[in-house]
Design an enzyme around this catalytic site. Sequence first.
Site, PDB file in Angstrom:
ATOM      1  CG  HIS A  63      -1.815  -1.209   1.238  1.00  0.00           C
ATOM      2  ND1 HIS A  63      -1.373  -2.471   1.603  1.00  0.00           N
ATOM      3  CD2 HIS A  63      -3.119  -1.339   0.893  1.00  0.00           C
ATOM      4  CE1 HIS A  63      -2.382  -3.321   1.495  1.00  0.00           C
ATOM      5  NE2 HIS A  63      -3.444  -2.663   1.065  1.00  0.00           N
ATOM      6  CG  ASP A 106      -8.998  -8.755   0.791  1.00  0.00           C
ATOM      7  OD1 ASP A 106      -8.672  -8.970   1.989  1.00  0.00           O
ATOM      8  OD2 ASP A 106     -10.169  -8.495   0.464  1.00  0.00           O
ATOM      9  CB  SER A 107      -5.935  -4.792   1.889  1.00  0.00           C
ATOM     10  OG  SER A 107      -5.339  -4.520   0.648  1.00  0.00           O
TER      11      SER A 107
END
Length: 191
Positions: A63, A106-107
């Site tokens: 990110h 995922d995140s």
Amino acid sequence: MLKVNKYVILIIAFVSQMMFSTTAQASFSATVSDAWSTLSNNVTQTWQAPEHYDLYVPVITWHARFAYDQEKIDNYNERPWGAGFGMSRWDEKGNWNGLYLMAFKDSFNKWEPIVGYGWEKTWRPLADDNFHLGLGYTLGVTARDNWNYIPLPVILPMASVGYGPATFQMTYIPGTYNNGNVYFAWLRFQF
């Protein structure tokens, strides 16, 4: 006489704009039609006559630190455990075409599937043709837990560096502050 000339000029301007607009529209329509034809032919050919079968191994999500609050960064998963399978081929120009299905964490550490088509313009800049670089795009559909697994279309840039059957592929998911702006990369092994 002067008033007539103004009207004639306005009519000529209007007609020429209409003619130009029609020509531009026809040109744009032809371009879109050609692009769709090329895409559908590439997908069909890759599906019907793959040269290789591929194993996908997600390796990193990152990110962009400039685009997130530290609190969010601290809570995000950046190890996208998962795997995928695909089929691919090199076209007559030496470019890569692939169809894939992959699932990864995922995140939010929830499972995210993605299915799609990828294309990369491929360069082999060294005397050793095993080394290759690629730049292209991927089109697909994904689904995320935080969107209630509603199918979402994706169109993303793609780049790669590889040697022989092993390729490190990557994409960047653009976004806004605290949303998107994620670098995602995976290894692809051709068999």
